[in-house]
Motif scaffolding. Structure first.
Motif, short mmCIF file in Angstrom:
data_model
loop_
_atom_site.label_atom_id
_atom_site.label_comp_id
_atom_site.label_asym_id
_atom_site.label_seq_id
_atom_site.Cartn_x
_atom_site.Cartn_y
_atom_site.Cartn_z
N VAL A 156 0.90 -1.19 -0.12
CA VAL A 156 0.32 -0.17 -0.08
C VAL A 156 0.87 1.55 -0.40
O VAL A 156 0.58 1.96 -0.85
CB VAL A 156 -1.11 0.19 1.24
N ILE A 157 1.46 1.80 1.36
CA ILE A 157 2.69 2.37 1.06
C ILE A 157 3.65 2.69 -0.59
O ILE A 157 3.78 3.40 -1.28
CB ILE A 157 3.52 2.35 2.01
N ALA A 158 4.10 1.30 -0.84
CA ALA A 158 4.68 1.50 -2.18
C ALA A 158 3.92 2.10 -3.87
O ALA A 158 4.27 2.97 -4.29
CB ALA A 158 5.16 0.71 -2.81
N GLN A 159 2.36 1.61 -3.71
CA GLN A 159 1.53 2.45 -4.52
C GLN A 159 1.34 3.42 -3.91
O GLN A 159 1.21 4.69 -5.22
CB GLN A 159 -0.11 0.91 -4.13
N LEU A 160 0.96 4.07 -2.38
CA LEU A 160 0.76 5.53 -2.45
C LEU A 160 2.42 6.37 -3.19
O LEU A 160 1.68 7.36 -3.30
CB LEU A 160 1.00 5.84 -0.82
#
Length: 488
Positions: free
Chosen positions: A260-264
């Motif tokens: 999720v953080i990488a996507q953000l």
């Protein structure tokens, strides 16, 4: 703010290791104490029972022999006969009570019913013993009676009384001091064992808590590192116990959060690039429009300026429309209005609008009817055919394949140089354009909008090189969530 009292300190809570040690120590202490009490109670009851049984058996034997001596001397003094027999028993404290009737109450010869009491009860005192009165009275009825009672010095003794002859009672005293000393030594030993076991259990608990803390501390360190941005941190999984389950759950959580953080982060970078590209693409037509407006006053350049102004205005309008469409997809407000579509008719309409004079061939196989949003499919086909004509080379072929019962395939191929290798991974990204597109008036959003429109239908789009660029769109017969069918 409430003032804090002077001299008071906030109690620091115990750590996990101390809590485990305290709990284990308390449990072991309680268990050891209960076990020690049970052992002591069992041993005390068993020893006392053996002692009283031996005393009862010994007294029964003495009483039987005393009666035999009296029967052997029928004419003699029974008191002297029994006294002589009992004196032969060395180390024995005893008393004989011969009762004679004086008035209305029998009294013992050589002893009296005392008016004093011992332990709250009347006693019969003789020269050697202090005996409860009830014990003597019960023995006079012919029953053997026994009890524990303190002697003259307060030491516990075991008294047994029995009837030798009518009105002749024999009482023997058995010291219980050794039994009580043994039980006292047993209590001391059990207490020492309980203390030692508690201390050892506390030490073992501290050591066990240390080993139990290690994976917990490792998880805490991993969580801290993960919080500082080290998204690759994972815990080793060993065994199948609760700690291994904790490690697996942490790793799963870290994997999901990392994704999720990488996507953000990617979304944030995409947004920054999007803003920068949008500002760049807006600056060019706006600057051209400003220059054209300034040149309208000059009759010599008025026609050229008006033409440039119209061209840049249309370009700006297309860019604004594309940005609005992209923003709808990002906000999740893009609406799908599915309807029954005949794809060959839709393709012919697109070709007649965007390439009426170009070399475009349409090939149709199978059932090409789908349920889809005609406007969005029209946009997809327009972008793909325009892209093939601008960046590729004629002839352009559009194939509509409906041989599969569940999907329909749209394939747009040209005979140009194809998509460069360095551009293939990012060809569907926003504002990605080839060098030739810098001056063609394109916005660089066409393929990105095409991808979004195909995705909202539940389909997919791919690009390959086969003698040119080949874009393949695979659409389901019916979009997700729609209850109708293509043949309704």
């Amino acid at each position: 703010m409430k003032p804090r009292r002077l001299g008071t300190r906030r109690r620091r809570p115990l750590g996990l290791r101390a809590r485990i040690a305290v709990v284990v120590a308390v449990v072991c202490a309680a268990g050891t104490t209960v076990m020690a009490l049970m052992v002591y109670r069992f041993q005390a009851d068993s020893s006392t029972e053996r002692f009283t049984l031996a005393a009862d058996v010994g007294f029964a034997s003495d009483l039987q022999q005393a009666r035999a001596r009296v029967h052997q001397h029928p004419g003699g003094n029974r008191l002297e006969t029994v006294t002589h027999f009992v004196r032969e028993r060395e180390g024995m404290h005893w008393a004989l009570y011969e009762f004679a009737v004086e008035g209305k109450r029998p009294v013992p010869v050589g002893g009296v019913y005392s008016d004093s009491v011992a332990d709250g009860q009347a006693v019969v005192r003789s020269k050697s013993l202090v005996v409860p009165a009830w014990l003597v009275d019960r023995a006079r009825t012919g029953a053997t009676a026994s009890t524990e009672f303190p002697d003259r010095h307060g030491n516990p003794v075991y008294l047994v009384a029995g009837l030798v002859e009518p009105d002749l009672v024999l009482v023997e005293e058995y010291s219980m001091r050794r039994l009580h000393d043994d039980l006292s030594a047993l209590r001391h030993t059990l207490a020492v064992v309980a203390v030692v076991v508690t201390v050892l259990s506390a030490g073992a608990a501290l050591q066990a808590a240390h080993f139990a803390q290690r994976p917990v501390r490792a998880a805490a360190r991993a969580a801290r590192r993960f919080g500082t941005g080290e998204l690759y941190v994972r815990l080793p999984v060993r065994g199948g116990d609760e700690l291994a389950e904790l490690a697996r759950e942490f790793n799963d959580m870290a994997e999901r959060l990392g994704t999720v953080i990488a996507q953000l982060h990617a979304k944030d970078r995409q947004q920054q690039r999007f803003i920068a590209d949008a500002a760049h693409d807006l600056r060019t037509p706006v600057a051209t429009m400003v220059a054209s407006v300034d040149s309208l006053d000059d009759p010599a350049t008025r026609a050229v300026s008006a033409s440039l102004l119209g061209e840049q205005t249309r370009r700006l309008a297309r860019l604004v429309e594309d940005l609005l469409e992209i923003s709808r997809f990002d906000a999740g407000t893009a609406q799908l209005r599915p309807d029954r579509c005949e794809l060959p008719e839709l393709v012919e309409d697109v070709v007649s609008l965007v390439a009426p004079d170009s070399d475009v061939t349409v090939r149709v196989t199978g059932d090409t009817t789908v349920v889809a949003d005609p406007r969005r499919l029209h946009t997809v086909l327009s972008n793909l055919i325009t892209n093939a004509l601008v960046h590729g080379a004629p002839p352009v072929t559009v194939e509509v394949g409906g041989t599969d019962p569940n999907t329909v395939v749209l394939r747009v191929a040209d005979h140009g140089p194809g998509v460069p290798d360095d551009l293939l991974p990012a060809v569907f990204d926003r504002f990605v354009r080839g060098d030739a597109a810098r001056t063609d008036g394109g916005t660089g959003l066409g393929l990105a909008i095409a991808v979004e429109n195909v995705t909202v239908h539940g389909g997919r789009i791919e690009v390959t090189r086969a003698g040119g660029a080949v874009f393949t769109v695979t659409l389901p017969r019916t979009p997700p969530g729609h209850t109708g069918t293509a043949k309704d």
